[in-house]
Design an enzyme around this catalytic site. Sequence first.
Site, PDB file in Angstrom:
ATOM      1  N   ASP C 100     -56.950  10.715 -18.048  1.00  0.00           N
ATOM      2  CA  ASP C 100     -56.208   9.749 -17.230  1.00  0.00           C
ATOM      3  C   ASP C 100     -55.631  10.495 -16.041  1.00  0.00           C
ATOM      4  O   ASP C 100     -55.631  11.710 -16.008  1.00  0.00           O
ATOM      5  CB  ASP C 100     -55.023   9.180 -18.023  1.00  0.00           C
ATOM      6  CG  ASP C 100     -55.490   8.299 -19.152  1.00  0.00           C
ATOM      7  OD1 ASP C 100     -56.536   7.655 -18.995  1.00  0.00           O
ATOM      8  OD2 ASP C 100     -54.796   8.259 -20.185  1.00  0.00           O
ATOM      9  N   ASN C 101     -55.071   9.764 -15.142  1.00  0.00           N
ATOM     10  CA  ASN C 101     -54.335  10.345 -14.010  1.00  0.00           C
ATOM     11  C   ASN C 101     -55.129  11.447 -13.326  1.00  0.00           C
ATOM     12  O   ASN C 101     -54.571  12.413 -12.878  1.00  0.00           O
ATOM     13  CB  ASN C 101     -52.970  10.960 -14.395  1.00  0.00           C
ATOM     14  CG  ASN C 101     -52.493  10.594 -15.775  1.00  0.00           C
ATOM     15  OD1 ASN C 101     -52.654   9.521 -16.179  1.00  0.00           O
ATOM     16  ND2 ASN C 101     -51.911  11.452 -16.504  1.00  0.00           N
ATOM     17  N   CYS C 102     -56.452  11.333 -13.316  1.00  0.00           N
ATOM     18  CA  CYS C 102     -57.237  12.404 -12.722  1.00  0.00           C
ATOM     19  C   CYS C 102     -57.717  11.960 -11.361  1.00  0.00           C
ATOM     20  O   CYS C 102     -58.264  10.881 -11.213  1.00  0.00           O
ATOM     21  CB  CYS C 102     -58.427  12.730 -13.619  1.00  0.00           C
ATOM     22  SG  CYS C 102     -59.009  14.396 -13.385  1.00  0.00           S
ATOM     23  N   ILE C 103     -57.470  12.815 -10.360  1.00  0.00           N
ATOM     24  CA  ILE C 103     -57.857  12.443  -8.997  1.00  0.00           C
ATOM     25  C   ILE C 103     -59.381  12.508  -8.864  1.00  0.00           C
ATOM     26  O   ILE C 103     -59.998  13.453  -9.320  1.00  0.00           O
ATOM     27  CB  ILE C 103     -57.204  13.385  -7.959  1.00  0.00           C
ATOM     28  CG1 ILE C 103     -55.702  13.410  -8.166  1.00  0.00           C
ATOM     29  CG2 ILE C 103     -57.547  12.923  -6.561  1.00  0.00           C
ATOM     30  CD1 ILE C 103     -55.000  14.507  -7.394  1.00  0.00           C
TER      31      ILE C 103
END
Lengths: 99, 121, 103
Positions: C100-103
């Site tokens: 998650d929250n991965c650019i």
Amino acid sequence: MTLHVINKTPQNKSLYLNMLNGLSSGDAILLIEDAVYSALEAHQSLFKALSPDDIQLSALEADIQARGLEDKLSPRFSSVNDQGFVKLSCEHDKIVSWY
Amino acid sequence: MIDKKSILIINQSAPYGSSKARESLDVALTCSIFEMPVSLLFIGDGLYQLINNQSPDALNMKKHEAMLSALPMYDIEKIYITEEDLESIGLTENDLAMPVTLIQRDAIASLIQQNDSVLTF
Amino acid sequence: MPIEFDDEGYLRDLSDWSPEMAIDIATAEGISLTDAHLEIITVVREFYQTYELSPAMRPLVKAVSLKLGKDKGKSIYLMKLFPGSPAKIVAKIAGLPKPDNCI
């Protein structure tokens, strides 16, 4: 300056304590939903430490009317409608919700 | 170099009963990836998130404590609770899942002031 | 029972994973696994066991640095082993969910 929005009845003492400890000079408090009961005269000891010139106190009109409180509020509180809520939100750079 | 806005996340919700606690940490981790300085304040029912020895296997839910323990890996180390809240639930720092900074309740105002943005969960 | 993957090629059931399968997934990603890859995959699987999260890039670098030393705990080293988006590719090969929250 911060707008503090709270929505629980005055029986939630620690929530009110946390909010009051989060206040800085120039902040405002808005009571919404069940928190409008806190605007009753009997609960004003909650806010006794606050200077009226320093902290603006208001409560949401629709929630006040719904609960039959319109003529029973402490004069320290002003009643605001939804537009007033928006205006308060815009006038403050931060909004903290306490629930 | 762009100035990154600092963010304070105020956690007021107990874990497991709603998804707020997890959503809050998701936001915290995401902010950290964008290199925003993140501070976390756990107050009221939010303090229950920090109790150690959680084992939610029977609930089929992920362990909140595990996600909390990942915070230092995301360089989130400013974690605050109030002494008054901890005392009010009859627990001590030894009952908590991770090291925290104890503050007095009257320091909440300056935490709010010090940060550019405040979110509440 | 056939082994199931999601639309992006991440393993659905983490317990289906095996080192042999890692080789297959890596090959599909155009990577031939070496010991250098495997030690990173081990770090990421341990990370997942501890935190129940697949690491994004920043914590991945930190975890590798802590376990394998500062020379390997660098974005550039991980980019060489897993070109493109190392956090996503390592998770995929390690049989973990997409971070998650991965650019």
